[in-house]
Design an enzyme around this catalytic site. Structure first.
Site, PDB file in Angstrom:
ATOM      1  N   ILE A 688      15.663 -14.390  -1.709  1.00 35.24           N
ATOM      2  CA  ILE A 688      15.913 -12.981  -1.369  1.00 35.24           C
ATOM      3  C   ILE A 688      15.588 -12.057  -2.533  1.00 35.24           C
ATOM      4  CG2 ILE A 688      17.660 -13.477   0.379  1.00 35.24           C
ATOM      5  CD1 ILE A 688      19.793 -12.816  -1.735  1.00 35.24           C
ATOM      6  N   GLY A 689      15.228 -12.607  -3.661  1.00 36.34           N
ATOM      7  CA  GLY A 689      14.889 -11.754  -4.791  1.00 36.34           C
ATOM      8  C   GLY A 689      14.385 -12.562  -5.965  1.00 36.34           C
ATOM      9  N   GLY A 692      13.346 -10.913 -13.756  1.00 34.46           N
ATOM     10  CA  GLY A 692      12.892 -11.405 -15.039  1.00 34.46           C
ATOM     11  C   GLY A 692      13.601 -12.668 -15.489  1.00 34.46           C
ATOM     12  N   SER A 693      14.832 -12.890 -14.997  1.00 32.39           N
ATOM     13  CA  SER A 693      15.580 -14.054 -15.466  1.00 32.39           C
ATOM     14  C   SER A 693      15.530 -15.235 -14.507  1.00 32.39           C
ATOM     15  CB  SER A 693      17.044 -13.666 -15.706  1.00 32.39           C
ATOM     16  OG  SER A 693      17.627 -13.188 -14.512  1.00 32.39           O
ATOM     17  N   GLY A 694      15.165 -15.014 -13.233  1.00 29.10           N
ATOM     18  CA  GLY A 694      15.112 -16.120 -12.309  1.00 29.10           C
ATOM     19  C   GLY A 694      14.997 -15.678 -10.865  1.00 29.10           C
ATOM     20  N   ASP A 807      23.054  -3.002 -19.688  1.00 29.07           N
ATOM     21  CA  ASP A 807      21.936  -2.830 -18.751  1.00 29.07           C
ATOM     22  C   ASP A 807      22.437  -2.206 -17.452  1.00 29.07           C
ATOM     23  OD1 ASP A 807      19.307  -2.875 -17.982  1.00 29.07           O
ATOM     24  OD2 ASP A 807      19.291  -4.970 -17.364  1.00 29.07           O
TER      25      ASP A 807
END
Length: 988
Positions: A688-689, A692-694, A807
């Site tokens: 579903i997405g 940048g991290s996984g 962030d």
């Protein structure tokens, strides 16, 4: 005793005393230096390793950072600038009686600087403690001998002490880049020996520049940028007869530029940009024969550019962002020194001087957004130094001069939105240093020259809205730094070069051309591609399934082509904000993932597409039962059985069995499932997405519960940092507005995090995508603002130690099925171990910049310090997103402008002069009718809701103050959002 013998004895005794004194002095100074090194300083880089006493009478004069007088070998200066040392202020240095200079700049010294600690330093002539982390109020300096005092770029607060006005010998006073929040005091006018005076970048209370500034007749450099100055520039400024540089930028100064400036005959630089100055440019400035740089941009100045000022031998002339009118005097072209000319965002008219650049070494030329007409001056690059041509949004016509093709120094071209025509010069396509090449919305024709392959530094190519034709040259595939291509609305033909997939593109826009052939299937390198627009061409063949593997793609536009075949199932893995396959020849059943009203308009115009429940598409024909059908069912079952067996043995080897697990499982919440139920669903059709991290998978468990599973990329250092940060922070947090981390699994080859599932995705996706209907009314947006603020307030004020998210952005605020917010993604989060200061904010600092562009607080640029106030700034940007519906870096703002600056400018333009002069964002709740200009037009708020929006806007502007000390805490933000009296409270 004879007289000569007496004299000899006296001389001998005097020599013995001197030697003894020097030995004692050496020994004492050495002992002091060693004591400071061992007990007051930390030297992690070992720069002071040679501070060692090897003999009792050893002199320290050869030690690193120590300088002695050559005549008597006494310690006169200590300079440890940039050594990376830390600790408190090393006051014992001042016990060296002969010490006159102490330089400790650009280190990590911290703590407060009390008057008692500084008192032994009364003999010093020069002190430089700039670029450290000192806090608290400034100490009293009562030295009559001090000549240089540099304390800039620390965290000092409060008022400037009265004692500073009594240091009559002071020549240099530098206090810039601190958190001083009193007023600019008039007693500093007593420092008549000052030559350098710097107070910039301090959040002073709104106050005028004192008239007493005129007493500083020896002053050469005055730097008061970003100091909350209000009122008019005092006439007494004309008394600074030694002044070389005047910098009053980024304040709230009003009125006219004083005529008295013409008295400053030594002035080389005038910087007055970003104020609220009015009136015309004084012609008397032409009397400043030494002036080299004049910048009055971003004000409200009117009138014409005086011919006398145009005739001045200036190196740079910046008049941009004002209301100037009229034509540019021809005499400007005779300047032999002009290297920078910025006239953009005015109302200048007529033609540019034809000889412009013929005699001057122009480097930066920007006249965009005016009403200039006629042809371009042919000599702009005559001196071969021109780097930037920015002329968009004018009425220029004719062709690009051939001479521009010889300008190999050019690296930045923006010529869009004019009336240029003809062919682009062959050599102009191949300028080797070019980074941005923009010619859109003109009448250019011809083809792209093969020489474009020479632009090895090119990152952005925009030539849409012209009459270019021919093939797209394969030479573009050699431009490996190219990230954005826009060739739309031209007459390009032929196929798309297959080698274009070698580029690491972010956007590819080719709509409204005559391109043919198949779409490239090998798009694996486009991992950063967010937008693909190939609409209204003549592409044929099938849609490549590999497009579904592009992790960042959110905009897919393939309408109006001749594409055939079925819609690949792989495309359903994408999280699209824009999806359009209409007007093609596609057939077959619409994939299950597109059976949603959101996708209807993007499927129309394909007569052979069908769907069982998606009107107005026809229903798919039902297959009659029969032998073929039964065989098909059996085949599918056999394939599933074989696949299950293969998966079973693979997962046993990868994830282990129940008897032996090669990975660690940690539970953070009470759950009714285990990891064995999750692993089978970590496959492509559950994605579903991707970030940048996984990758994130949606997993529906047997219990009916749905969870989100994030698998981090690899086990590199960055992934390990994200995993540790998420588990260490979210694992101990319990709050209704912070996403729940349920469990985690970590093995040699993977890191997996399991969260509660947020059905509506992120606030950013909903707000800026086609699903915004869920936020069509203001009350829902307001509820999200309050909930997210409560989550951040919990992190800052209720966690021990406090947690800084680092962030905060709309994409990291998730929404459940009832649109309730959860703060998420703690991969960059840090805890602060330092005790809170008087203002309630922690003083912790981080060494590396983290976060997302558009949300990052401005102090990162000059301090690299991260506190809770950094999160407050980012949250203020989110509030502005909720109000305006715009992204933080929306292209409609123009170059070098973001959401905060755009909103601030609109708001300040609605304030009466008396209100705007009170200092930036503290507008007291009065925004006039301008609020309607920034409110998201997709909302239709009532009169009451408009008042509430105005109150929230007040809070957002307070949160996004340029100075951290002016921002409220998150706990205060929650109060302000909930309190019906928040207008008055914010203004206090």
């Amino acid at each position: 005793m004879r007289n000569p013998d007496l004299k000899a004895l006296i001389c001998f005794l005097f020599w013995v005393v001197c030697v003894f004194t020097f030995v004692v002095s050496f020994n004492g100074d050495s002992q002091i230096l060693i004591r400071v090194k061992d007990s007051q300083l930390d030297d992690p880089n070992g720069r002071l390793r040679d501070w060692v006493i090897l003999t009792p009478d050893q002199s320290p004069c050869n030690w690193t950072g120590v300088w002695c007088e050559s005549r008597n070998r006494t310690v006169a200066s200590i300079d440890l600038s940039g050594f990376g040392i830390s600790g408190g202020f090393p006051f014992e240095f001042c016990r060296i009686r002969t010490l006159r200079t102490l330089y400790l700049a650009d280190n990590n010294l911290n703590g407060s600087l009390s008057s008692q600690a500084i008192s032994p330093c009364f003999r010093l002539r020069k002190i430089d403690l700039s670029g450290n982390i000192f806090v608290g109020e400034l100490p009293d300096f009562s030295s009559e001998h001090l000549e240089v005092l540099e304390l800039s770029n620390n965290n000092f607060t409060g008022d400037i002490p009265v004692s500073f006005g009594r240091m009559k010998s002071l020549k240099v006073l530098s206090l810039g880049g601190n958190l001083l929040n009193g007023k600019v005091p008039s007693f500093l006018g007593n420092l008549t020996e000052l030559t350098d005076f710097a107070l910039g970048y301090n959040p002073f209370k709104p106050s005028p520049l004192p008239d007493e500034i005129g007493n500083l007749s020896k002053l050469e450099y005055l730097w008061l940028t970003n100091a909350n100055l209000v009122g008019e520039i005092p006439f007494s400024i004309g008394n600074l007869i030694s002044l070389k540089s005047l910098d009053l930028t980024c304040n709230f100064l009003i009125g006219k530029i004083p005529e008295s400036l013409s008295k400053l005959k030594k002035l080389e630089q005038i910087e007055l940009y970003q104020n609220q100055l009015t009136g015309e440019l004084p012609e008397s400035l032409a009397e400043l024969t030494s002036l080299l740089r004049l910048d009055v941009s971003q004000n409200s100045l009117t009138g014409k550019l005086p011919e006398k000022i145009a005739a001045m031998p200036l190196e740079s002339l910046n008049l941009n962002d004002n209301f100037f009118t009229g034509e540019i005097p021809e005499v400007l072209a005779s300047n032999q020194y002009l290297s920078q000319l910025k006239l953009f965002n005015n109302s200048f008219t007529g033609k540019l001087p034809s000889d412009l650049g013929k005699f001057s070494p122009l480097e930066d030329f920007d006249v965009s957004t005016n009403n200039f007409s006629g042809e371009l001056p042919p000599f702009l690059c005559h001196k071969r130094k021109l780097q930037r041509i920015v002329i968009f949004t004018n009425r220029f016509s004719g062709s690009i001069p051939e001479s521009y093709g010889e300008c190999e120094s050019l690296n930045y071209i923006r010529m869009g939105d004019n009336a240029f025509s003809g062919n682009v010069p062959e050599k102009f396509w191949g300028l080797p240093l070019m980074q941005l090449f923009e010619l859109q919305n003109n009448h250019f024709e011809g083809s792209i020259s093969p020489s474009i392959s020479a632009l090895q530094k090119l990152t952005i190519l925009r030539i849409s809205g012209n009459n270019f034709s021919g093939d797209i040259p394969e030479g573009m595939c050699k431009l490996h730094n190219l990230t954005q291509i826009n060739l739309s609305q031209n007459r390009f033909s032929g196929g798309l070069p297959l080698c274009i997939t070698d580029l690491k593109l972010q956007t590819l826009e080719l709509e409204d051309n005559e391109l043919t052939g198949n779409l490239p299937g090998s798009v694996g390198s486009w991992t950063e591609l967010t937008e693909l627009n190939l609409a209204r061409n003549r592409f044929t063949g099938e849609i490549p399934p590999t497009l579904g593997n592009l992790p960042a793609l959110i905009y897919l536009e393939l309408s109006g082509n001749l594409l055939i075949g079925k819609i690949p199932e792989d495309l359903t893995k994408l999280r699209l904000n824009r999806f359009n396959l209409s007007g093609n020849l596609l057939n077959g059943k619409v994939p299950l993932g597109f059976n949603n009203e959101f996708f209807i308009s993007g499927l129309l115009g394909n007569p052979d597409l069908c769907s069982p429940n998606l009107n107005p598409l026809p229903p798919c024909p039902r297959i009659k039962p029969g032998t073929f059908y039964v065989v098909g069912i059996l085949t599918v079952c056999l394939i599933l059985l074989i696949g299950s067996v293969i998966w079973f043995f693979r997962t046993r080897s990868k994830f282990g069995s129940k008897t032996r697990r090669p990975y660690k499982v940690t539970l953070f919440q009470r759950v009714e499932f285990n990891e064995d139920e999750i692993f089978p669903f970590m496959k492509d059709d559950c994605i579903i997405g991707t970030g940048g991290s996984g990758r994130v998978y949606k997993v529906k468990l047997k219990t009916g519960q749905t969870v989100a599973v994030k698998r981090l990329w690899g086990v590199k250092r960055e992934a390990e940092e994200v995993f540790r940060s998420e588990t260490e922070t979210l694992g101990r947090i319990r709050h209704g507005n912070i996403v729940k981390l349920l469990m985690c699994c970590s093995g040699d080859e993977f890191r997996v995090l399991v969260y509660e599932c947020m059905e509506n995705g992120s606030l950013g996706d909903v707000l800026h995508g086609d699903k915004w209907g869920g936020l069509a009314d203001w009350p829902k947006r307001f509820a999200i603002a309050v909930g997210a603020a409560q989550g951040l307030a919990y992190l800052h004020h209720d966690c021990l130690p406090p947690i800084v998210h680092r962030d905060v952005k709309s994409n990291n605020i998730l929404l459940d099925e009832e649109m309730r917010p959860r703060v998420a993604d703690f991969g960059l989060a840090k805890t602060l171990q330092i005790e809170a200061g008087d203002d309630g904010s922690n003083g912790g600092a981080m060494s590396r910049i983290a976060g997302t562009h558009g949300y990052i607080a401005p102090e990162y640029g000059y301090t690299l310090k991260v506190t809770e106030k950094s999160d407050v700034y980012s949250f203020g940007v989110v509030l502005l997103e909720l109000i305006t519906g715009k992204r933080p870096n929306d292209s409609s703002f123009g170059e070098n402008k973001d959401l905060v600056k755009w909103v601030t400018e609109v708001v300040l333009s609605s304030l009466p002069p008396s209100a705007s002069a009170q200092g930036g964002n503290d507008s007291g709740g009065y925004f006039g009718k301008k609020v309607a200009e920034i409110v998201d037009p997709r909302m239709k708020p009532s009169t009451y809701e408009m008042k509430e929006i105005e109150r929230v806007l007040n809070v957002a502007l307070k949160c996004t103050s340029a100075f951290p000390i002016n921002r409220p805490s998150m706990r205060k933000v929650v109060e302000l959002l909930k309190d019906q009296r928040c207008v008055q409270l914010v203004a206090q």
